[in-house]
Design a protein around this motif. Structure first.
Motif, PDB file in Angstrom:
ATOM      1  N   PRO A 287     -16.238 -58.861  32.242  1.00 18.79           N
ATOM      2  CA  PRO A 287     -15.778 -57.475  32.275  1.00 18.79           C
ATOM      3  C   PRO A 287     -14.396 -57.292  31.654  1.00 18.79           C
ATOM      4  N   ALA A 288     -13.498 -58.263  31.860  1.00 22.57           N
ATOM      5  CA  ALA A 288     -12.161 -58.153  31.272  1.00 22.57           C
ATOM      6  C   ALA A 288     -12.245 -58.159  29.754  1.00 22.57           C
ATOM      7  N   SER A 289     -13.077 -59.056  29.210  1.00 23.36           N
ATOM      8  CA  SER A 289     -13.250 -59.110  27.756  1.00 23.36           C
ATOM      9  C   SER A 289     -13.891 -57.836  27.238  1.00 23.36           C
ATOM     10  N   GLU A 290     -14.868 -57.325  28.001  1.00 21.25           N
ATOM     11  CA  GLU A 290     -15.547 -56.089  27.604  1.00 21.25           C
ATOM     12  C   GLU A 290     -14.571 -54.917  27.604  1.00 21.25           C
ATOM     13  N   ALA A 291     -13.716 -54.856  28.626  1.00 20.35           N
ATOM     14  CA  ALA A 291     -12.730 -53.781  28.711  1.00 20.35           C
ATOM     15  C   ALA A 291     -11.753 -53.853  27.537  1.00 20.35           C
ATOM     16  N   ARG A 292     -11.379 -55.070  27.148  1.00 26.16           N
ATOM     17  CA  ARG A 292     -10.464 -55.242  26.009  1.00 26.16           C
ATOM     18  C   ARG A 292     -11.113 -54.750  24.719  1.00 26.16           C
ATOM     19  N   HIS A 293     -12.383 -55.126  24.511  1.00 28.57           N
ATOM     20  CA  HIS A 293     -13.085 -54.671  23.316  1.00 28.57           C
ATOM     21  C   HIS A 293     -13.194 -53.142  23.293  1.00 28.57           C
TER      22      HIS A 293
ATOM     23  N   ALA B 138     -11.212 -50.970  24.790  1.00 25.85           N
ATOM     24  CA  ALA B 138      -9.887 -50.378  24.566  1.00 25.85           C
ATOM     25  C   ALA B 138      -9.493 -50.448  23.092  1.00 25.85           C
ATOM     26  N   LEU B 139      -9.805 -51.561  22.438  1.00 27.53           N
ATOM     27  CA  LEU B 139      -9.460 -51.697  21.017  1.00 27.53           C
ATOM     28  C   LEU B 139     -10.351 -50.827  20.140  1.00 27.53           C
ATOM     29  N   ALA B 140     -11.615 -50.638  20.553  1.00 27.90           N
ATOM     30  CA  ALA B 140     -12.484 -49.710  19.833  1.00 27.90           C
ATOM     31  C   ALA B 140     -11.956 -48.283  19.960  1.00 27.90           C
ATOM     32  N   LEU B 141     -11.504 -47.909  21.163  1.00 27.94           N
ATOM     33  CA  LEU B 141     -10.916 -46.584  21.368  1.00 27.94           C
ATOM     34  C   LEU B 141      -9.641 -46.436  20.540  1.00 27.94           C
ATOM     35  N   ALA B 142      -8.840 -47.504  20.457  1.00 23.22           N
ATOM     36  CA  ALA B 142      -7.627 -47.459  19.642  1.00 23.22           C
ATOM     37  C   ALA B 142      -7.969 -47.187  18.175  1.00 23.22           C
ATOM     38  N   ALA B 143      -9.042 -47.805  17.687  1.00 22.15           N
ATOM     39  CA  ALA B 143      -9.458 -47.591  16.301  1.00 22.15           C
ATOM     40  C   ALA B 143      -9.852 -46.140  16.071  1.00 22.15           C
ATOM     41  N   VAL B 144     -10.646 -45.595  16.987  1.00 22.60           N
ATOM     42  CA  VAL B 144     -11.097 -44.208  16.860  1.00 22.60           C
ATOM     43  C   VAL B 144      -9.907 -43.247  16.914  1.00 22.60           C
ATOM     44  N   CYS B 145      -8.987 -43.475  17.842  1.00 23.82           N
ATOM     45  CA  CYS B 145      -7.820 -42.595  17.976  1.00 23.82           C
ATOM     46  C   CYS B 145      -6.899 -42.690  16.761  1.00 23.82           C
ATOM     47  N   LEU B 146      -6.747 -43.891  16.216  1.00 22.73           N
ATOM     48  CA  LEU B 146      -5.920 -44.034  15.022  1.00 22.73           C
ATOM     49  C   LEU B 146      -6.530 -43.287  13.833  1.00 22.73           C
ATOM     50  N   GLY B 147      -7.864 -43.368  13.686  1.00 20.86           N
ATOM     51  CA  GLY B 147      -8.518 -42.626  12.614  1.00 20.86           C
ATOM     52  C   GLY B 147      -8.341 -41.132  12.776  1.00 20.86           C
ATOM     53  N   PHE B 148      -8.502 -40.645  13.998  1.00 16.41           N
ATOM     54  CA  PHE B 148      -8.315 -39.233  14.299  1.00 16.41           C
ATOM     55  C   PHE B 148      -6.866 -38.814  14.057  1.00 16.41           C
ATOM     56  N   PHE B 149      -5.938 -39.672  14.468  1.00 10.84           N
ATOM     57  CA  PHE B 149      -4.513 -39.412  14.289  1.00 10.84           C
ATOM     58  C   PHE B 149      -4.153 -39.289  12.810  1.00 10.84           C
ATOM     59  N   MET B 150      -4.717 -40.169  11.978  1.00  8.94           N
ATOM     60  CA  MET B 150      -4.432 -40.134  10.539  1.00  8.94           C
ATOM     61  C   MET B 150      -4.826 -38.796   9.922  1.00  8.94           C
ATOM     62  N   ILE B 151      -6.010 -38.303  10.293  1.00 10.13           N
ATOM     63  CA  ILE B 151      -6.493 -37.043   9.723  1.00 10.13           C
ATOM     64  C   ILE B 151      -5.561 -35.888  10.090  1.00 10.13           C
ATOM     65  N   LEU B 152      -5.204 -35.788  11.369  1.00  8.03           N
ATOM     66  CA  LEU B 152      -4.383 -34.670  11.830  1.00  8.03           C
ATOM     67  C   LEU B 152      -2.945 -34.787  11.353  1.00  8.03           C
ATOM     68  N   LEU B 153      -2.401 -36.001  11.379  1.00  5.31           N
ATOM     69  CA  LEU B 153      -1.018 -36.203  10.947  1.00  5.31           C
ATOM     70  C   LEU B 153      -0.843 -35.858   9.483  1.00  5.31           C
ATOM     71  N   ASP B 154      -1.830 -36.202   8.670  1.00  6.41           N
ATOM     72  CA  ASP B 154      -1.747 -35.973   7.240  1.00  6.41           C
ATOM     73  C   ASP B 154      -1.524 -34.496   6.927  1.00  6.41           C
ATOM     74  N   GLY B 155      -2.285 -33.626   7.615  1.00 11.04           N
ATOM     75  CA  GLY B 155      -2.165 -32.198   7.349  1.00 11.04           C
ATOM     76  C   GLY B 155      -0.868 -31.604   7.854  1.00 11.04           C
TER      77      GLY B 155
END
Length: 493
Positions: A42-48, A50-67
């Motif tokens: 479960p700890a490894s799963e939670a880490r994966h 969290a990092l997947a969520l970080a990837a999604v949020c960074l992609g979303f952040f890039m789009i909004l920040l750019d504009g």
């Protein structure tokens, strides 16, 4: 969070430990090891996750920040590439047009490809296009690169929530992840003007695009390693005739608003663009009415509450984002502010918007979307009305208070746009309803930048400012009227 694949393993091992007698001391270590091994999963799963969520949020952040960062850098772009006001409008709107056009069909592409695959491909395209923007030797290349950015964003934006849903199957954990995703948008709204202004002053406007490259590469790494692929299934055929006529109609409409402001509304080129827009708009409606798999099923607009919600989305983006574009130009060209100081002037607007979203909206959400829509829009209407008094730099208090109230109202009511739309449409068409609303929002942004940019570029700049503010106030008033009249009173849970 407990991952579903781990649950059977734990359940299978526990019965082997139960028969062990309490007096069997030598067996105790084996019992502990039986329980300690799966605890790492479960700890490894939670880490994966969290990092997947970080990837999604960074992609979303890039789009909004750019504009939001680009708005304060536009005068620097104009000086560097020797462009006109119309050219600056194209730099912004050429990104929004393909984004708006692709939002409705990105869902079917995601069904066939998988959301993770589309996210990674679109992110790679967005990162590459950002590098091309940074290296653009002239305005033509910059506009083409921005168009490519818009295409990539059209595939990137709709997949973020699909990946979150796949990563967090538990509803409670998913809700927490979506809250983090939404907060990312608020952070981008604050960081955009400040960061964009600082980068422009220190390193030049190209750095706004260049910073996307390392962020994009890190995000690609995280997504490829940690994001899970969604289920793939057959989906309906793409509505290419509808797609093409819709893009041409939207492009011609935006081009008319931009070129009409610089060439004259009755000049031959703008009139030709207006005619093309009208003809292709009629063709689009005819194609969608006859298509077996329409991109835009016209029947959904028979519900007045849903039509009002879509109109609210258009008005919100026209007013909220068109206002940012227009005021960023005005502050630098008429008040003589630097890009960095312009970002500082926008700070009350951005902070109030985030406060309205994260604090007020969440505390008042039990009142239902109708209440949040009309009260938030009322704040934005009052704030934009105050901006009618803005003229020279001595009127800066009006600017701060007016933009602050406008941002606060937008923060309160913008999260409720989706809720109101989904209350008004059959749950079986929730995905379509969300796509239509987001498309209307992007179209509103393109129209707002085009029209308000043309007005602020008038010879009498102060008159152009006040006409623009009147249009923005009218948009917020429309949200009030439509919400009170058509949005259902049903309260959210």
């Amino acid at each position: 969070m407990t991952a579903a694949p781990d649950a059977p393993t734990n359940a299978a091992r526990q019965p082997t430990a139960l028969p062990v007698p309490p007096t069997a001391a030598p067996s105790l270590p084996s019992v502990r090891s039986a329980h300690s091994a799966p605890s790492a999963a479960p700890a490894s799963e939670a880490r994966h996750s969290a990092l997947a969520l970080a990837a999604v949020c960074l992609g979303f952040f890039m789009i909004l920040l750019d504009g939001s960062a680009l708005n304060v850098a536009l005068p620097a772009v104009e000086r560097d590439v020797h462009g006109s006001m119309a050219a600056l409008q194209w730099v912004v709107t050429i990104y929004t047009i393909p984004l708006a056009a692709l939002l409705l069909t990105a869902g079917s592409v995601s069904d066939r490809w998988g959301a993770r695959r589309l996210f990674v491909s679109s992110l790679a395209g967005f990162t590459t296009a950002s590098l091309l923007c940074a290296l653009s030797p002239n305005l033509t290349v910059l506009v083409v690169a921005r168009f490519l950015q818009g295409i990539a964003a059209g595939g990137l934006l709709p997949t973020t929530l699909a990946i979150i849903a796949r990563t967090y199957p538990d509803p409670l954990e998913r809700a927490k992840a979506i809250t983090v995703w939404g907060a990312t948008g608020g952070l981008a709204l604050v960081a955009g003007p400040l960061g964009g202004g600082a980068l422009t002053e220190l390193l030049g406007w190209r750095s706004i695009f260049l910073i996307n490259v390392p962020v994009g590469l890190v995000t690609l790494h995280l997504a490829r390693r940690h994001a899970r692929e969604t289920a793939r299934r057959e989906s309906r055929a793409a509505d290419l005739p509808g797609q093409l006529t819709g893009i041409v109609a939207l492009s011609a409409s935006v081009a008319y608003l931009i070129e009409g402001g610089s060439l004259g509304w009755a000049a031959p080129v703008p009139l030709l663009l207006l005619a093309v827009s009208a003809i292709t708009a009629v063709a689009f409606v005819a194609v969608e009415a006859r298509s077996p798999h329409p991109m835009l099923p016209l029947a959904v607009f028979r519900r007045s509450a849903f039509s009002a919600s879509v109109a609210n989305g258009f008005a919100f983006q026209f007013g909220g984002y068109g206002l940012q574009f227009m005021l960023a130009i005005y502050l630098q060209q008429q008040w003589g502010l630097s890009a960095e100081r312009t970002g500082v002037y926008f700070l009350p607007f951005s902070v109030a918007w985030v406060f309205g979203t994260i604090v007020l909206n969440r505390r008042l959400v039990h009142r239902g979307p109708r209440f949040l829509l009309w009260t938030g829009a009322l704040s934005s209407f009052v704030g934009s009305a105050l901006l009618l008094g803005v003229a020279d730099r001595g009127t800066w208090p009006l600017f701060i208070v007016g933009t602050g109230l406008t941002g606060l109202g937008c923060g309160v009511f913008s999260p409720s746009l989706n809720a109101a739309a989904l209350l008004a449409i059959d749950p079986a068409y929730a995905g379509l309803g969300s796509g239509l609303l987001n498309t209307a929002r992007q179209v509103g942004m393109a129209m707002g930048v085009a029209l308000l940019g043309s007005l602020i570029g008038m010879h009498d700049t102060l008159l152009g400012l006040r006409l623009s503010v009147v249009l923005v106030a009218a948009c917020f008033f429309a949200v009030i009227a439509l919400s009170v009249r058509y949005v259902p009173r049903k309260e959210t849970a």
